[in-house]
Design a protein around this motif. Structure first.
Motif, mmCIF file in Angstrom:
data_model
loop_
_atom_site.group_PDB
_atom_site.id
_atom_site.type_symbol
_atom_site.label_atom_id
_atom_site.label_comp_id
_atom_site.label_asym_id
_atom_site.label_seq_id
_atom_site.Cartn_x
_atom_site.Cartn_y
_atom_site.Cartn_z
ATOM 1 N N ILE A 9 -31.281 53.024 -57.657
ATOM 2 C CA ILE A 9 -31.265 53.215 -56.196
ATOM 3 C C ILE A 9 -32.547 52.659 -55.586
ATOM 4 O O ILE A 9 -32.514 51.972 -54.567
ATOM 5 C CB ILE A 9 -31.073 54.706 -55.841
ATOM 6 N N SER A 10 -33.667 52.919 -56.218
ATOM 7 C CA SER A 10 -34.946 52.410 -55.724
ATOM 8 C C SER A 10 -34.958 50.876 -55.728
ATOM 9 O O SER A 10 -35.398 50.246 -54.755
ATOM 10 C CB SER A 10 -36.081 52.952 -56.594
ATOM 11 N N LYS A 13 -32.765 49.608 -52.899
ATOM 12 C CA LYS A 13 -33.430 49.754 -51.595
ATOM 13 C C LYS A 13 -34.489 48.673 -51.400
ATOM 14 O O LYS A 13 -34.655 48.158 -50.290
ATOM 15 C CB LYS A 13 -34.029 51.150 -51.456
ATOM 16 N N GLN A 16 -32.754 45.546 -50.492
ATOM 17 C CA GLN A 16 -32.306 45.606 -49.106
ATOM 18 C C GLN A 16 -33.471 45.330 -48.155
ATOM 19 O O GLN A 16 -33.314 44.602 -47.177
ATOM 20 C CB GLN A 16 -31.674 46.962 -48.792
ATOM 21 N N LYS A 17 -34.644 45.870 -48.458
ATOM 22 C CA LYS A 17 -35.820 45.619 -47.617
ATOM 23 C C LYS A 17 -36.157 44.130 -47.577
ATOM 24 O O LYS A 17 -36.640 43.633 -46.571
ATOM 25 C CB LYS A 17 -37.028 46.394 -48.145
ATOM 26 N N TYR A 22 -27.053 44.098 -48.798
ATOM 27 C CA TYR A 22 -26.797 45.147 -47.822
ATOM 28 C C TYR A 22 -26.354 46.364 -48.610
ATOM 29 O O TYR A 22 -25.434 46.301 -49.424
ATOM 30 C CB TYR A 22 -25.705 44.739 -46.826
ATOM 31 N N LEU A 23 -27.024 47.484 -48.394
ATOM 32 C CA LEU A 23 -26.722 48.729 -49.085
ATOM 33 C C LEU A 23 -26.104 49.681 -48.084
ATOM 34 O O LEU A 23 -26.775 50.112 -47.139
ATOM 35 C CB LEU A 23 -28.007 49.325 -49.684
ATOM 36 N N ASN A 24 -24.837 49.987 -48.280
ATOM 37 C CA ASN A 24 -24.125 50.899 -47.391
ATOM 38 C C ASN A 24 -24.659 52.311 -47.604
ATOM 39 O O ASN A 24 -24.914 52.729 -48.727
ATOM 40 C CB ASN A 24 -22.620 50.836 -47.700
ATOM 41 N N ASP A 25 -24.833 53.037 -46.544
ATOM 42 C CA ASP A 25 -25.361 54.401 -46.613
ATOM 43 C C ASP A 25 -24.283 55.427 -46.937
ATOM 44 O O ASP A 25 -24.148 56.436 -46.277
ATOM 45 C CB ASP A 25 -26.030 54.784 -45.287
ATOM 46 N N SER A 26 -23.533 55.169 -47.981
ATOM 47 C CA SER A 26 -22.500 56.127 -48.378
ATOM 48 C C SER A 26 -22.789 56.600 -49.800
ATOM 49 O O SER A 26 -23.612 56.037 -50.509
ATOM 50 C CB SER A 26 -21.104 55.491 -48.321
ATOM 51 N N LEU A 29 -22.502 54.053 -52.903
ATOM 52 C CA LEU A 29 -23.490 53.009 -53.171
ATOM 53 C C LEU A 29 -22.865 51.615 -53.135
ATOM 54 O O LEU A 29 -22.979 50.837 -54.063
ATOM 55 C CB LEU A 29 -24.183 53.237 -54.516
ATOM 56 N N LYS A 131 -25.492 43.539 -40.254
ATOM 57 C CA LYS A 131 -26.059 43.828 -41.570
ATOM 58 C C LYS A 131 -27.303 42.977 -41.846
ATOM 59 O O LYS A 131 -28.218 43.418 -42.521
ATOM 60 C CB LYS A 131 -25.005 43.586 -42.660
#
Length: 137
Positions: A9-10, A13, A16-17, A22-26, A29, A131
């Motif tokens: 996950i890290s 992220k 994505q930064k 693009y990481l959906n906020d669900s 994942l 996005k």
């Protein structure tokens, strides 16, 4: 939380930064690549091979793809099998290896038109959905 999941996950992220995915906020994942970046990578693939080398490998698709993949690395680059495999997959998926153009002593390969149009369509959709920022259109 499992350490591997937390590290994954890290890492996602951080990608994505950087604007690469693009990481959906669900909870699922859902991740998708930045198709603008993918289009730029495809356009920057080294897709020219010396005619003599082409003649040696043209009847063996696997060798041809391997040779084209290797052209994307400099002589002094530290590369591993995974790097080569990624470039082979990109070549296989997005470059038309069946119909090169002969120009003097060089064979030039071009992206598959349908695949590239599909990527541009997806990139356009991502921009419309907010996005990613528009960086190529």
């Amino acid at each position: 939380m499992d350490k591997n999941l937390k590290d994954t996950i890290s890492a996602a992220k951080n990608l994505q930064k950087e604007g690469l995915i693009y990481l959906n906020d669900s909870i699922d994942l859902e991740v998708e690549p930045n198709y603008q970046i993918l289009a730029m990578i495809i356009h920057n693939l080294n897709d020219m091979i010396d005619r003599e080398k082409y003649e040696l490998v043209k009847n063996d698709e696997k060798k041809l793809i391997h040779e084209l993949a290797l052209l994307n690395f400099n002589e002094n680059d530290l590369i591993c099998d995974d790097d080569v495999e990624i470039m082979e997959n990109m070549t296989r998926e997005y470059i038309d290896i069946l119909d090169p153009i002969l120009y003097e002593d060089v064979c030039v390969f071009f992206p598959k038109a349908g695949k590239l149009a599909e990527i541009y369509g997806k990139a356009s959709t991502q921009i419309e959905e907010g996005k990613f920022k528009n960086i190529i259109f």
